[in-house]
Structures are given as structure tokens and as C-alpha cells.
Design a protein around this motif. Structure first.
Motif, mmCIF file in Angstrom:
data_model
loop_
_atom_site.group_PDB
_atom_site.id
_atom_site.type_symbol
_atom_site.label_atom_id
_atom_site.label_comp_id
_atom_site.label_asym_id
_atom_site.label_seq_id
_atom_site.Cartn_x
_atom_site.Cartn_y
_atom_site.Cartn_z
ATOM 1 N N THR A 100 0.820 -1.193 0.000
ATOM 2 C CA THR A 100 0.000 0.000 0.000
ATOM 3 C C THR A 100 0.858 1.249 0.000
ATOM 4 O OG1 THR A 100 -1.250 -1.292 1.591
ATOM 5 C CG2 THR A 100 -2.178 0.787 0.982
ATOM 6 N N ARG A 101 0.341 2.297 -0.591
ATOM 7 C CA ARG A 101 1.089 3.564 -0.677
ATOM 8 C C ARG A 101 1.347 4.133 0.711
ATOM 9 N NH1 ARG A 101 1.797 7.890 -4.035
ATOM 10 N NH2 ARG A 101 0.686 6.905 -5.728
ATOM 11 N N THR A 102 2.596 4.513 0.936
ATOM 12 C CA THR A 102 2.921 5.235 2.158
ATOM 13 C C THR A 102 2.504 6.687 1.976
ATOM 14 O OG1 THR A 102 4.787 3.791 2.582
ATOM 15 C CG2 THR A 102 4.772 5.919 3.711
ATOM 16 N N LEU A 103 1.632 7.158 2.852
ATOM 17 C CA LEU A 103 1.054 8.477 2.646
ATOM 18 C C LEU A 103 2.092 9.570 2.847
ATOM 19 C CD1 LEU A 103 -2.398 8.103 4.368
ATOM 20 C CD2 LEU A 103 -1.813 7.892 1.956
ATOM 21 N N ARG A 104 2.061 10.539 1.980
ATOM 22 C CA ARG A 104 2.947 11.676 2.072
ATOM 23 C C ARG A 104 2.087 12.888 2.402
ATOM 24 N NH1 ARG A 104 3.869 8.755 -2.316
ATOM 25 N NH2 ARG A 104 3.093 10.243 -3.813
ATOM 26 N N ARG A 105 2.469 14.048 1.956
ATOM 27 C CA ARG A 105 1.709 15.240 2.308
ATOM 28 C C ARG A 105 0.318 15.196 1.692
ATOM 29 N NH1 ARG A 105 2.835 19.245 -1.892
ATOM 30 N NH2 ARG A 105 4.250 18.341 -3.423
ATOM 31 N N GLN A 106 -0.655 15.662 2.463
ATOM 32 C CA GLN A 106 -2.044 15.640 2.042
ATOM 33 C C GLN A 106 -2.522 17.056 1.723
ATOM 34 O OE1 GLN A 106 -4.610 13.011 2.015
ATOM 35 N NE2 GLN A 106 -2.791 11.734 1.829
ATOM 36 N N LEU A 107 -3.389 17.168 0.738
ATOM 37 C CA LEU A 107 -4.021 18.439 0.423
ATOM 38 C C LEU A 107 -5.425 18.455 1.014
ATOM 39 C CD1 LEU A 107 -3.073 18.884 -3.345
ATOM 40 C CD2 LEU A 107 -2.026 20.016 -1.399
ATOM 41 N N PRO A 108 -5.979 19.632 1.311
ATOM 42 C CA PRO A 108 -7.381 19.704 1.721
ATOM 43 C C PRO A 108 -8.298 19.134 0.638
ATOM 44 C CG PRO A 108 -6.266 21.789 2.109
ATOM 45 C CD PRO A 108 -5.322 20.945 1.316
ATOM 46 N N ALA A 109 -9.504 18.718 1.030
ATOM 47 C CA ALA A 109 -10.428 18.095 0.073
ATOM 48 C C ALA A 109 -10.725 19.025 -1.099
ATOM 49 C CB ALA A 109 -11.722 17.710 0.788
ATOM 50 N N SER A 110 -10.905 20.324 -0.820
ATOM 51 C CA SER A 110 -11.211 21.266 -1.904
ATOM 52 C C SER A 110 -10.054 21.353 -2.892
ATOM 53 C CB SER A 110 -11.527 22.650 -1.334
ATOM 54 O OG SER A 110 -10.437 23.119 -0.551
ATOM 55 N N ASP A 111 -8.826 21.325 -2.379
ATOM 56 C CA ASP A 111 -7.667 21.382 -3.271
ATOM 57 C C ASP A 111 -7.532 20.105 -4.088
ATOM 58 O OD1 ASP A 111 -6.963 23.887 -2.498
ATOM 59 O OD2 ASP A 111 -5.427 23.281 -1.087
ATOM 60 N N ILE A 143 -4.580 13.142 -9.716
ATOM 61 C CA ILE A 143 -4.980 12.792 -8.346
ATOM 62 C C ILE A 143 -5.034 11.280 -8.137
ATOM 63 C CG2 ILE A 143 -6.211 14.945 -7.914
ATOM 64 C CD1 ILE A 143 -8.833 13.482 -8.442
ATOM 65 N N THR A 144 -5.283 10.509 -9.191
ATOM 66 C CA THR A 144 -5.401 9.057 -8.991
ATOM 67 C C THR A 144 -4.057 8.349 -9.011
ATOM 68 O OG1 THR A 144 -5.697 8.577 -11.367
ATOM 69 C CG2 THR A 144 -7.679 9.069 -10.082
ATOM 70 N N ALA A 145 -3.064 8.881 -9.725
ATOM 71 C CA ALA A 145 -1.762 8.209 -9.826
ATOM 72 C C ALA A 145 -0.636 9.235 -9.760
ATOM 73 C CB ALA A 145 -1.681 7.397 -11.120
ATOM 74 N N PRO A 146 -0.487 9.937 -8.628
ATOM 75 C CA PRO A 146 0.571 10.953 -8.527
ATOM 76 C C PRO A 146 1.953 10.311 -8.471
ATOM 77 C CG PRO A 146 -0.488 10.643 -6.400
ATOM 78 C CD PRO A 146 -1.271 9.833 -7.384
ATOM 79 N N GLY A 147 2.962 11.073 -8.860
ATOM 80 C CA GLY A 147 4.336 10.606 -8.764
ATOM 81 C C GLY A 147 4.814 10.605 -7.319
ATOM 82 N N LEU A 148 5.997 10.054 -7.109
ATOM 83 C CA LEU A 148 6.519 9.928 -5.754
ATOM 84 C C LEU A 148 6.805 11.283 -5.107
ATOM 85 C CD1 LEU A 148 8.918 6.870 -6.129
ATOM 86 C CD2 LEU A 148 6.780 6.974 -4.832
ATOM 87 N N ASP A 149 7.022 12.323 -5.914
ATOM 88 C CA ASP A 149 7.313 13.640 -5.356
ATOM 89 C C ASP A 149 6.084 14.542 -5.317
ATOM 90 O OD1 ASP A 149 7.072 13.869 -8.081
ATOM 91 O OD2 ASP A 149 8.690 15.341 -8.318
ATOM 92 N N GLU A 150 4.907 13.951 -5.519
ATOM 93 C CA GLU A 150 3.661 14.719 -5.526
ATOM 94 C C GLU A 150 2.777 14.305 -4.354
ATOM 95 O OE1 GLU A 150 3.097 15.496 -10.304
ATOM 96 O OE2 GLU A 150 2.280 13.662 -9.454
ATOM 97 N N PRO A 151 1.781 15.138 -3.991
ATOM 98 C CA PRO A 151 0.892 14.783 -2.880
ATOM 99 C C PRO A 151 0.145 13.487 -3.158
ATOM 100 C CG PRO A 151 0.607 17.083 -3.502
ATOM 101 C CD PRO A 151 1.456 16.462 -4.561
ATOM 102 N N SER A 152 -0.043 12.673 -2.128
ATOM 103 C CA SER A 152 -0.840 11.455 -2.258
ATOM 104 C C SER A 152 -2.168 11.660 -1.538
ATOM 105 C CB SER A 152 -0.091 10.263 -1.660
ATOM 106 O OG SER A 152 0.054 10.447 -0.263
ATOM 107 N N PHE A 153 -3.098 10.720 -1.746
ATOM 108 C CA PHE A 153 -4.442 10.890 -1.205
ATOM 109 C C PHE A 153 -4.941 9.567 -0.652
ATOM 110 C CE2 PHE A 153 -3.736 13.544 -4.934
ATOM 111 C CZ PHE A 153 -3.805 14.805 -4.355
ATOM 112 N N THR A 154 -5.650 9.627 0.446
ATOM 113 C CA THR A 154 -6.233 8.430 1.028
ATOM 114 C C THR A 154 -7.372 7.929 0.144
ATOM 115 O OG1 THR A 154 -7.836 9.686 2.314
ATOM 116 C CG2 THR A 154 -5.691 9.267 3.338
ATOM 117 N N ALA A 155 -7.703 6.642 0.318
ATOM 118 C CA ALA A 155 -8.809 6.077 -0.442
ATOM 119 C C ALA A 155 -10.108 6.829 -0.145
ATOM 120 C CB ALA A 155 -8.962 4.589 -0.122
#
Length: 403
Positions: A2-13, A198-210
Motif C-alpha cells: 500500500t502507498r505510504t502516505l505523504r503530504r495531504q491536500l485539503p479536500a477542496s484542493d 490525483i489518482t496516480a501521482p508521482g513519488l514527489d507529488e501529494p498522495s491521497f487516502t482512499a
């Protein structure tokens, strides 16, 4: 895995990032070639295209959580289906993204430098490639600014076209062709490219929870679909299917037809902002895929460099710009990406249950729609896509044997 979560953006962003990824050149140019094959039935076609985009977004989101990193469908398909299907998916992805970049640059030229569209297209391509290879990315503030500018401009276009009665329109007798509905849906898949931001970001981009993606994917797709239906209706109302199919810059022609010459500079500015932002996203996706394939030793090692991959990709795009018009590039990009989505949905079908957050049926449905739309594309585009995918995968295999 599973993806290790990195920085998260607010839902609106997160939603705005998805909207910004998809709201690029498609709204300015895709209705032209779609109208050429289906007439006003293209408005139904955009709904069918959104359905495939939703299924593919669900598939890539689950696969990105299971196999995080760059390269998206190439890696997923290789891991789940094997090396040959992975190379075919990689070939389709690279070809589709390069053609999409050519179409986007061509759209910039048609709207911003209409007297010399090719020169404008080549100039914006060179600048965008340079920005991409040095690592320029749209941050949170820039993404909000881009989406706000484009949405306000499109709202003005719709309001102007709806406020003035359309002129008498003479269409070809067979302008509306229901038999072209599926073909228009395939072409309009081009309009939704970019959801992988948003569905397949790179390793240096924000990730998102399911959980976040279960909200952001449907909301962003519904918002973009609503924009496309409103803009498409406005363009068809003012121009009619025949004139729309022939126009290189349909939104400009639509507002001029509605006596809205005063907003022509705003439409031009909005098109410039939208196409540059979309071009940067597509170039980044193509470069990441090329470097991932090269790191897997399916392409020369020199292409593992971001600079080499970026500039060589830019050269290929420039050749496409010179060789084919934007409408043809849109059709080929859509056809190649349909092949790519067929592979990504096929691989998503066999994800382990613990890696799945969306029903398996969505992947099956996405696979079926990809094949169905692809088989209805114009024969020349379909044959070219098949040839590129087969030759690309064969070339990768031959190169792999030599290293």
C-alpha cells in the motif's frame, strides 16, 4: 503493498487538482472533431466518455495505492499481466501523451496566434518543455488561479451564447449522425485526460487516502462533465454541428457569432492559461513514463535522465505539430489512450481484494468501454494506434534482449 502516505491536500484542493488536470485543451478543441463524426450527438458522447474516465480513474487509483511510483499504467500492467502487455501499455501511454501534447500546443496556436498557429504552437511547446525539464510545477495557488480563470471565462462564453439568439444555421443533411455516437465518445476521452494527477501521482507529488479519492474523483468528474455539457451546448447553439466541426477555434467563433466580440480577448487569455497548464501536465506525465520504462531497461539508459527524456519527447511532439493538424492529433491521442485504458483496466481486474477500494466490476466495465470505443474510431487512427503499440512493444523487447 500500500502507498505510504505523504503530504495531504485539503479536500477542496484535491477536487480542484482533478478539475485543473482535466479542464485543459479538450473544452476548447475536442468538440470540433467529435461534431464531425456525430453532430450534436457529441453532447451524449461526452457523457459516455466521462463514464469511461470514471472507471479508469477508479482503476488507476487502486493500482497506484498498491504500486506507488512513476510510470503508472506501464508498471501496473507489467506487475499484474506481464512484460509484453506492460510494454504495449507503455507504448500506448507514451504515444497518447505525446500526441495529446501536440494537440494542446496546436490549440494554443489556433486561439492565441491565429495568424501563425504553427509558430505559436512551436513556441509554447519549447517554453513548456524547458519549464518541465527544470522542474517547474503548478503549486496550490497557481492551480486555484488557473481553474478560476478558466471557469470564469467559460461561464462568460456560455452566458454570451445563451443570451443572443443563434443566426440562421445551414447544416449538412447528415450533420447529426447517431451512428457516430460511440466514435464521438472515443474522441471526447481526450477531454478527460488529466485525472491521473490525483489518482496516480508521482513519488514527489501529494498522495491521497482512499476515502479522500472516493469523494474527489466523482466530484471532479461531475464538475468537469457539467462544464463540458454547458460549453458544448453553447457552441452547438451558436455554430451548429457543421460549422463547429470545421472551426479550429470554436469558442472564439461562437462568441463572435453571438455578438460577443468584447470577450474575445478574455477567451484568448483563458485558452492560453488552460492550454499551458494542461501542456505542462501532459509533458510531465509523458516524461515520467519514458524514464520509468528506461529504468526498467525497455528503453535506452540515456532516457533515464529527465532532461534527455523531456527534450527528445519535445522533438517528437514538434514533428507531430508540423505533420498533422490538431484535430488529427486529438483523434490519435484519444485512440492511443483508449488502448492504454484497456490495459490499465484489464490489470486492475486482478488486483488482490485487500488492494481494492472500488468494485472489480468498474474495471471490467472500463475494459469493455475502452475496447468498444476504440473499435469504433476512424480506421486510419485505429490502424495507426495498433501499429504504434505493436511496433513499440516489439522494439522494447528487442532492445531488452541486447542489454
Amino acid at each position: 503493498m500500500t502507498r505510504t502516505l505523504r503530504r495531504q491536500l485539503p479536500a477542496s484542493d484535491t477536487v480542484l487538482l482533478g478539475v485543473g488536470g482535466m479542464l485543459g485543451a479538450g473544452v476548447f478543441a475536442a468538440f470540433g472533431p467529435a461534431s464531425g463524426v456525430a453532430g450534436s450527438y457529441a453532447l451524449v458522447g461526452v457523457v459516455l466518455a466521462a463514464l469511461l474516465a470514471a472507471c479508469s480513474a477508479f482503476s488507476t487509483a487502486d493500482q497506484a495505492r498498491a504500486f506507488p511510483g512513476d510510470g503508472a499504467g506501464y508498471r501496473y500492467t507489467t506487475q499484474l499481466l506481464g512484460p509484453w502487455p506492460g510494454r504495449m501499455a507503455g507504448s500506448a501511454s507514451i504515444a497518447g501523451r505525446l500526441a495529446a501534447a501536440a494537440a494542446i500546443a496546436g490549440t494554443f496556436g489556433a486561439y492565441v496566434t491565429p495568424s501563425r498557429p504553427l509558430l505559436g504552437a512551436l513556441a509554447v511547446l519549447a517554453i513548456s518543455v524547458a519549464l518541465d525539464v527544470v522542474g517547474f510545477r503548478l503549486n496550490r495557488g497557481l492551480n486555484w488561479a488557473v481553474v478560476s480563470i478558466v471557469v470564469v471565462m467559460l461561464a462568460l462564453v456560455v452566458a454570451t451564447c445563451a443570451a443572443v439568439p443563434p443566426p440562421p444555421i445551414t447544416n449538412a443533411p447528415d450533420a447529426d449522425q447517431p451512428l457516430g455516437l460511440l466514435t464521438s465518445a472515443g474522441i471526447l476521452v481526450f477531454a478527460f485526460l488529466g485525472f491521473e494527477r490525483i489518482t496516480a501521482p508521482g513519488l514527489d507529488e501529494p498522495s491521497f487516502t482512499a476515502r479522500r479519492l472516493h469523494l474527489a474523483i466523482p466530484v471532479s468528474l461531475v464538475l468537469v462533465l457539467g462544464v463540458y455539457l454547458a460549453v458544448g451546448y453553447a457552441a452547438f447553439r451558436q455554430l451548429g454541428p457543421t460549422r463547429l466541426a470545421l472551426s479550429p477555434a470554436p469558442l472564439l467563433d461562437a462568441v463572435v457569432s453571438a455578438d460577443g466580440q468584447w470577450i474575445v480577448p478574455l477567451v484568448t487569455a483563458g485558452a492560453a492559461v488552460a492550454t499551458v497548464a494542461a501542456l505542462l501536465g501532459v509533458l510531465s506525465g509523458a516524461r515520467r513514463t519514458v524514464t520509468t520504462v528506461a529504468k526498467a531497461r525497455d528503453l535506452p539508459a540515456a532516457l533515464t535522465s529527465d532532461r534527455a527524456a523531456g527534450w527528445i519527447g519535445g522533438l517528437v511532439i514538434a514533428v507531430m505539430l508540423i505533420a498533422v493538424p490538431p484535430s488529427t492529433a486529438i483523434g490519435f491521442a484519444a485512440c492511443a489512450m483508449l488502448a492504454y485504458y484497456a490495459f490499465t483496466n484489464a490489470s486492475a481486474r486482478i488486483l488482490l481484494k485487500e488492494d481494492r477500494t472500488w468494485p472489480m466490476r468498474t474495471a471490467c466495465f472500463g475494459l469493455g468501454l475502452s475496447v468498444l470505443y476504440g473499435m469504433t474510431m476512424p480506421p486510419f487512427l485505429l490502424a495507426t494506434t495498433i501499429g504504434v503499440v505493436l511496433l513499440g512493444s516489439a522494439g522494447m523487447s528487442l532492445y531488452r534482449r541486447t542489454v
